[in-house]
Write a protein that holds these residues in place. Structure first.
Motif, PDB file in Angstrom:
ATOM      1  N   ILE A  21       0.848  -1.203   0.000  1.00 42.34           N
ATOM      2  CA  ILE A  21       0.000   0.000   0.000  1.00 42.34           C
ATOM      3  C   ILE A  21       0.882   1.251   0.000  1.00 42.34           C
ATOM      4  O   ILE A  21       0.637   2.201  -0.750  1.00 42.34           O
ATOM      5  CB  ILE A  21      -0.974   0.011   1.208  1.00 42.34           C
ATOM      6  N   TYR A  22       1.909   1.254   0.818  1.00 47.38           N
ATOM      7  CA  TYR A  22       2.828   2.399   0.842  1.00 47.38           C
ATOM      8  C   TYR A  22       3.471   2.595  -0.528  1.00 47.38           C
ATOM      9  O   TYR A  22       3.614   3.720  -1.007  1.00 47.38           O
ATOM     10  CB  TYR A  22       3.893   2.219   1.925  1.00 47.38           C
ATOM     11  N   LYS A  33      -1.921  13.658  -0.768  1.00 49.50           N
ATOM     12  CA  LYS A  33      -1.055  13.352   0.388  1.00 49.50           C
ATOM     13  C   LYS A  33      -1.843  13.265   1.691  1.00 49.50           C
ATOM     14  O   LYS A  33      -1.613  12.393   2.514  1.00 49.50           O
ATOM     15  CB  LYS A  33       0.050  14.399   0.501  1.00 49.50           C
ATOM     16  N   PHE A  34      -2.801  14.172   1.876  1.00 48.06           N
ATOM     17  CA  PHE A  34      -3.592  14.184   3.105  1.00 48.06           C
ATOM     18  C   PHE A  34      -4.983  13.595   2.887  1.00 48.06           C
ATOM     19  O   PHE A  34      -5.821  13.625   3.777  1.00 48.06           O
ATOM     20  CB  PHE A  34      -3.689  15.608   3.664  1.00 48.06           C
ATOM     21  N   GLN A  39      -5.270   8.048   4.191  1.00 49.34           N
ATOM     22  CA  GLN A  39      -6.314   7.123   4.633  1.00 49.34           C
ATOM     23  C   GLN A  39      -5.912   5.662   4.386  1.00 49.34           C
ATOM     24  O   GLN A  39      -6.075   4.811   5.250  1.00 49.34           O
ATOM     25  CB  GLN A  39      -7.623   7.412   3.898  1.00 49.34           C
ATOM     26  N   LEU A  40      -5.410   5.379   3.179  1.00 50.78           N
ATOM     27  CA  LEU A  40      -4.999   4.018   2.837  1.00 50.78           C
ATOM     28  C   LEU A  40      -3.853   3.543   3.716  1.00 50.78           C
ATOM     29  O   LEU A  40      -3.837   2.406   4.188  1.00 50.78           O
ATOM     30  CB  LEU A  40      -4.589   3.937   1.360  1.00 50.78           C
ATOM     31  N   TYR A  75     -11.914  -3.778   4.932  1.00 53.95           N
ATOM     32  CA  TYR A  75     -13.007  -3.302   4.076  1.00 53.95           C
ATOM     33  C   TYR A  75     -12.839  -1.814   3.753  1.00 53.95           C
ATOM     34  O   TYR A  75     -13.196  -1.363   2.657  1.00 53.95           O
ATOM     35  CB  TYR A  75     -14.366  -3.572   4.721  1.00 53.95           C
ATOM     36  N   GLU A  76     -12.300  -1.067   4.676  1.00 58.62           N
ATOM     37  CA  GLU A  76     -12.013   0.356   4.438  1.00 58.62           C
ATOM     38  C   GLU A  76     -10.975   0.480   3.310  1.00 58.62           C
ATOM     39  O   GLU A  76     -11.137   1.296   2.399  1.00 58.62           O
ATOM     40  CB  GLU A  76     -11.481   0.977   5.729  1.00 58.62           C
TER      41      GLU A  76
END
Length: 117
Positions: A21-22, A33-34, A39-40, A75-76
Protein backbone atom coordinates in the motif's frame (compact mmCIF):
# COMPACT_ATOMS: atom_id res chain seq x y z
CA UNK A 1 -3.56 -16.64 26.27
CA UNK A 2 -0.82 -14.56 24.70
CA UNK A 3 -0.39 -15.23 21.00
CA UNK A 4 2.95 -15.06 19.31
CA UNK A 5 1.72 -12.60 16.73
CA UNK A 6 4.89 -12.74 14.63
CA UNK A 7 4.10 -16.37 13.88
CA UNK A 8 0.57 -15.61 12.68
CA UNK A 9 0.18 -15.76 8.89
CA UNK A 10 -2.52 -13.08 9.07
CA UNK A 11 -0.03 -10.72 10.71
CA UNK A 12 2.70 -11.53 8.17
CA UNK A 13 0.41 -11.13 5.18
CA UNK A 14 -1.21 -7.93 6.45
CA UNK A 15 2.23 -6.48 7.14
CA UNK A 16 3.31 -7.24 3.58
CA UNK A 17 0.06 -5.72 2.29
CA UNK A 18 0.88 -2.57 4.25
CA UNK A 19 4.25 -2.29 2.48
CA UNK A 20 2.55 -2.69 -0.89
CA UNK A 21 0.00 0.00 0.00
CA UNK A 22 2.83 2.40 0.84
CA UNK A 23 4.49 1.56 -2.46
CA UNK A 24 1.41 2.13 -4.61
CA UNK A 25 0.33 5.30 -2.78
CA UNK A 26 3.78 6.83 -3.28
CA UNK A 27 2.70 7.22 -6.93
CA UNK A 28 -0.53 9.06 -6.07
CA UNK A 29 -0.76 12.78 -6.89
CA UNK A 30 0.72 15.15 -4.30
CA UNK A 31 -2.75 16.63 -3.86
CA UNK A 32 -3.79 13.30 -2.28
CA UNK A 33 -1.06 13.35 0.39
CA UNK A 34 -3.59 14.18 3.10
CA UNK A 35 -6.49 12.43 1.38
CA UNK A 36 -6.54 8.90 0.01
CA UNK A 37 -2.80 8.37 0.51
CA UNK A 38 -3.05 9.06 4.23
CA UNK A 39 -6.31 7.12 4.63
CA UNK A 40 -5.00 4.02 2.84
CA UNK A 41 -1.75 4.03 4.75
CA UNK A 42 -3.42 4.43 8.13
CA UNK A 43 -5.95 1.67 7.44
CA UNK A 44 -3.23 -0.68 6.17
CA UNK A 45 -1.09 -0.09 9.27
CA UNK A 46 -4.16 -0.74 11.43
CA UNK A 47 -4.56 -4.39 10.41
CA UNK A 48 -1.22 -5.83 11.60
CA UNK A 49 -1.03 -3.33 14.46
CA UNK A 50 -4.37 -4.42 15.94
CA UNK A 51 -3.43 -8.08 15.57
CA UNK A 52 -0.09 -7.50 17.31
CA UNK A 53 -1.36 -5.22 20.07
CA UNK A 54 -4.35 -7.29 20.98
CA UNK A 55 -2.68 -10.68 20.68
CA UNK A 56 -1.20 -10.04 24.12
CA UNK A 57 -4.63 -9.73 25.71
CA UNK A 58 -5.63 -12.44 28.13
CA UNK A 59 -9.25 -12.41 27.08
CA UNK A 60 -10.32 -14.26 23.93
CA UNK A 61 -13.29 -11.89 23.72
CA UNK A 62 -10.98 -8.85 23.76
CA UNK A 63 -8.70 -10.32 21.10
CA UNK A 64 -11.71 -11.28 18.98
CA UNK A 65 -13.01 -7.70 19.13
CA UNK A 66 -9.74 -6.34 17.77
CA UNK A 67 -9.66 -8.94 15.01
CA UNK A 68 -13.07 -7.53 14.03
CA UNK A 69 -11.52 -4.04 13.92
CA UNK A 70 -8.85 -5.45 11.57
CA UNK A 71 -11.56 -6.80 9.28
CA UNK A 72 -13.20 -3.36 9.27
CA UNK A 73 -9.88 -1.80 8.25
CA UNK A 74 -9.57 -4.31 5.41
CA UNK A 75 -13.01 -3.30 4.08
CA UNK A 76 -12.01 0.36 4.44
CA UNK A 77 -8.90 -0.32 2.32
CA UNK A 78 -11.00 -2.12 -0.30
CA UNK A 79 -13.33 0.88 -0.61
CA UNK A 80 -10.44 3.35 -0.80
CA UNK A 81 -8.66 1.27 -3.45
CA UNK A 82 -11.84 1.15 -5.54
CA UNK A 83 -12.14 4.95 -5.25
CA UNK A 84 -8.46 5.26 -6.19
CA UNK A 85 -9.18 3.15 -9.26
CA UNK A 86 -12.24 5.26 -10.10
CA UNK A 87 -10.01 8.35 -9.94
CA UNK A 88 -7.43 6.61 -12.16
CA UNK A 89 -4.72 6.68 -9.48
CA UNK A 90 -4.29 2.92 -9.88
CA UNK A 91 -4.90 0.66 -12.86
CA UNK A 92 -7.07 -2.43 -13.01
CA UNK A 93 -3.89 -4.53 -13.09
CA UNK A 94 -2.74 -2.91 -9.83
CA UNK A 95 -6.18 -3.11 -8.21
CA UNK A 96 -6.98 -6.80 -8.68
CA UNK A 97 -4.04 -8.27 -6.71
CA UNK A 98 -4.89 -5.95 -3.80
CA UNK A 99 -8.54 -7.02 -3.83
CA UNK A 100 -7.53 -10.68 -3.99
CA UNK A 101 -5.10 -10.36 -1.09
CA UNK A 102 -7.59 -8.38 1.00
CA UNK A 103 -10.18 -11.09 0.43
CA UNK A 104 -7.74 -13.75 1.60
CA UNK A 105 -6.73 -11.74 4.67
CA UNK A 106 -10.39 -11.17 5.61
CA UNK A 107 -11.07 -14.90 5.28
CA UNK A 108 -8.02 -15.76 7.39
CA UNK A 109 -8.92 -13.28 10.13
CA UNK A 110 -12.54 -14.46 10.16
CA UNK A 111 -11.51 -18.09 10.42
CA UNK A 112 -9.01 -17.34 13.19
CA UNK A 113 -11.60 -15.23 15.00
CA UNK A 114 -14.07 -18.14 14.89
CA UNK A 115 -11.55 -20.34 16.73
CA UNK A 116 -11.58 -17.84 19.62
CA UNK A 117 -15.34 -17.92 20.13
Amino acid sequence: MAHKFKELQIWKRSRLLCSKIYEVTSKFPDSEKFGLTNQLRRASVSIPSNIAERSSRKSKKDFSRFLQISIGSAYEIETQLLISHDLKFISEDELQPFLSELNEIIKMISKFKSTLN
